[in-house]
Design a protein around this motif. Structure first.
Motif, PDB file in Angstrom:
ATOM      1  N   LEU A  35       0.838  -1.213   0.000  1.00 26.99           N
ATOM      2  CA  LEU A  35       0.000   0.000   0.000  1.00 26.99           C
ATOM      3  C   LEU A  35       0.866   1.255   0.000  1.00 26.99           C
ATOM      4  CD1 LEU A  35      -2.792  -0.969   2.554  1.00 26.99           C
ATOM      5  CD2 LEU A  35      -3.075  -0.571   0.102  1.00 26.99           C
ATOM      6  N   GLU A  36       1.879   1.264   0.834  1.00 32.37           N
ATOM      7  CA  GLU A  36       2.761   2.430   0.897  1.00 32.37           C
ATOM      8  C   GLU A  36       3.497   2.617  -0.430  1.00 32.37           C
ATOM      9  OE1 GLU A  36       6.406   4.220   3.606  1.00 32.37           O
ATOM     10  OE2 GLU A  36       5.671   2.209   3.992  1.00 32.37           O
ATOM     11  N   ARG A  37       4.005   1.514  -0.985  1.00 37.02           N
ATOM     12  CA  ARG A  37       4.723   1.595  -2.253  1.00 37.02           C
ATOM     13  C   ARG A  37       3.806   2.034  -3.388  1.00 37.02           C
ATOM     14  NH1 ARG A  37       7.281  -3.284  -1.650  1.00 37.02           N
ATOM     15  NH2 ARG A  37       5.990  -4.262  -3.230  1.00 37.02           N
ATOM     16  N   LEU A  38       2.572   1.516  -3.419  1.00 40.53           N
ATOM     17  CA  LEU A  38       1.621   1.923  -4.451  1.00 40.53           C
ATOM     18  C   LEU A  38       1.331   3.416  -4.381  1.00 40.53           C
ATOM     19  CD1 LEU A  38      -0.953  -1.017  -4.455  1.00 40.53           C
ATOM     20  CD2 LEU A  38       0.472  -0.274  -6.372  1.00 40.53           C
ATOM     21  N   ARG A  41       4.214   5.209  -5.867  1.00 40.19           N
ATOM     22  CA  ARG A  41       4.197   5.060  -7.331  1.00 40.19           C
ATOM     23  C   ARG A  41       3.124   5.933  -7.957  1.00 40.19           C
ATOM     24  NH1 ARG A  41       8.516   3.529  -6.454  1.00 40.19           N
ATOM     25  NH2 ARG A  41       9.207   1.390  -6.397  1.00 40.19           N
ATOM     26  N   LEU A  42       1.974   6.037  -7.303  1.00 39.70           N
ATOM     27  CA  LEU A  42       0.915   6.919  -7.799  1.00 39.70           C
ATOM     28  C   LEU A  42       1.429   8.354  -7.875  1.00 39.70           C
ATOM     29  CD1 LEU A  42      -2.036   7.544  -8.592  1.00 39.70           C
ATOM     30  CD2 LEU A  42      -2.524   7.752  -6.144  1.00 39.70           C
ATOM     31  N   LYS A  47       3.491  12.917 -11.063  1.00 44.96           N
ATOM     32  CA  LYS A  47       4.620  13.816 -11.321  1.00 44.96           C
ATOM     33  C   LYS A  47       5.068  13.712 -12.781  1.00 44.96           C
ATOM     34  CE  LYS A  47       9.267  14.793  -9.585  1.00 44.96           C
ATOM     35  NZ  LYS A  47      10.267  14.319 -10.551  1.00 44.96           N
ATOM     36  N   ASP A  48       5.206  12.487 -13.282  1.00 43.41           N
ATOM     37  CA  ASP A  48       5.620  12.285 -14.678  1.00 43.41           C
ATOM     38  C   ASP A  48       4.627  12.912 -15.660  1.00 43.41           C
ATOM     39  OD1 ASP A  48       7.832  10.903 -13.813  1.00 43.41           O
ATOM     40  OD2 ASP A  48       7.080   8.921 -14.385  1.00 43.41           O
ATOM     41  N   ARG A  55       3.838  21.197 -16.603  1.00 42.47           N
ATOM     42  CA  ARG A  55       3.120  21.821 -15.487  1.00 42.47           C
ATOM     43  C   ARG A  55       3.828  21.482 -14.178  1.00 42.47           C
ATOM     44  NH1 ARG A  55      -2.424  23.482 -16.982  1.00 42.47           N
ATOM     45  NH2 ARG A  55      -2.149  24.626 -15.049  1.00 42.47           N
ATOM     46  N   GLN A  56       5.100  21.838 -14.064  1.00 45.23           N
ATOM     47  CA  GLN A  56       5.882  21.496 -12.881  1.00 45.23           C
ATOM     48  C   GLN A  56       5.575  22.352 -11.660  1.00 45.23           C
ATOM     49  OE1 GLN A  56       7.270  21.787 -15.952  1.00 45.23           O
ATOM     50  NE2 GLN A  56       8.705  20.117 -16.293  1.00 45.23           N
ATOM     51  N   GLU A  57       4.697  23.345 -11.806  1.00 43.63           N
ATOM     52  CA  GLU A  57       4.402  24.198 -10.651  1.00 43.63           C
ATOM     53  C   GLU A  57       3.605  23.455  -9.584  1.00 43.63           C
ATOM     54  OE1 GLU A  57       0.694  24.751 -13.186  1.00 43.63           O
ATOM     55  OE2 GLU A  57       2.820  24.499 -13.596  1.00 43.63           O
ATOM     56  N   LEU A  58       2.956  22.370  -9.961  1.00 44.50           N
ATOM     57  CA  LEU A  58       2.155  21.582  -9.024  1.00 44.50           C
ATOM     58  C   LEU A  58       2.925  20.359  -8.550  1.00 44.50           C
ATOM     59  CD1 LEU A  58      -1.346  21.417 -10.736  1.00 44.50           C
ATOM     60  CD2 LEU A  58      -0.811  22.495  -8.564  1.00 44.50           C
ATOM     61  N   THR A  59       2.810  20.079  -7.266  1.00 41.76           N
ATOM     62  CA  THR A  59       3.349  18.819  -6.761  1.00 41.76           C
ATOM     63  C   THR A  59       2.294  17.742  -6.961  1.00 41.76           C
ATOM     64  OG1 THR A  59       2.481  19.028  -4.507  1.00 41.76           O
ATOM     65  CG2 THR A  59       4.630  20.081  -4.964  1.00 41.76           C
ATOM     66  N   PRO A  60       2.682  16.479  -6.963  1.00 42.35           N
ATOM     67  CA  PRO A  60       1.691  15.411  -7.082  1.00 42.35           C
ATOM     68  C   PRO A  60       0.638  15.455  -5.968  1.00 42.35           C
ATOM     69  CG  PRO A  60       3.878  14.535  -7.460  1.00 42.35           C
ATOM     70  CD  PRO A  60       4.053  15.946  -7.007  1.00 42.35           C
TER      71      PRO A  60
END
Length: 174
Positions: A35-38, A41-42, A47-48, A55-60
């Motif tokens: 769950l933590e790893r998923l 990855r999400l 981010k990708d 649109r790098q101004e936003l964080t995931p």
């Protein structure tokens, strides 16, 4: 060859458990790690996608906040309970999103301490990008057959059961 004798395993902070239960405990521990790893990855996928779109101004995490806010107007507390903002300060991110023009906020008339938030048009655009990303992933997973066995609805039901169990334990603490 001698028959294998079941042995009790020692699990940190749990004492001894029977050999049959130890497999279930090990599986549960693997589930927690997964769950933590998923979730990480999400965040990487989001981010990708935003880097690809320039649109790098936003964080995931900020993008997830916008997605989870949806078209509703909610309080910051409601938003916090909806989402998965691992290790993030929701209040800080909301303030940043307001400053960047993705969220509109206003104080509640009845309780001036409470703030209600909703997406601006630009916030809605980001939410659509996120929804399209998630739809593409769902379609790819469906085509690959990954979601077939066990059926994802059954997995979700089990995850909701784990969530309910955790919520009960949290309430027990207080």
């Amino acid at each position: 060859m001698l028959p294998r004798v079941p042995q009790a395993r020692i699990v940190p902070d749990m004492g001894e458990i029977s050999d049959g239960a130890s497999e279930d405990v090990e599986t549960y521990m693997q589930t927690l790690q997964l769950l933590e790893r998923l979730h990480r990855r999400l965040l990487d996928l989001i981010k990708d996608e935003f880097e690809r779109l320039g649109r790098q101004e936003l964080t995931p995490v900020q993008a997830l906040i916008l997605y989870n806010l949806g078209e509703d107007e909610v309080s910051a507390g409601e938003l916090r309970s909806r989402g998965m903002y691992q290790g993030s300060n929701v209040s800080y991110n909301l303030k940043k999103l307001v400053t960047m023009g993705y969220i509109h906020h206003e104080r509640c008339d009845l309780d001036r301490r409470s703030v209600r938030v909703r997406l601006t048009d630009e916030g809605l655009r980001i939410r659509r990008i996120m929804r399209e990303l998630f739809i593409r992933h769902a379609e790819g997973l469906l085509c690959s057959g990954i979601l077939n066995e066990p059926p994802l609805a059954k997995v979700n039901q089990q995850m909701r059961g784990i969530e309910s169990y955790w919520v009960e334990r949290i309430r027990y603490i207080y």
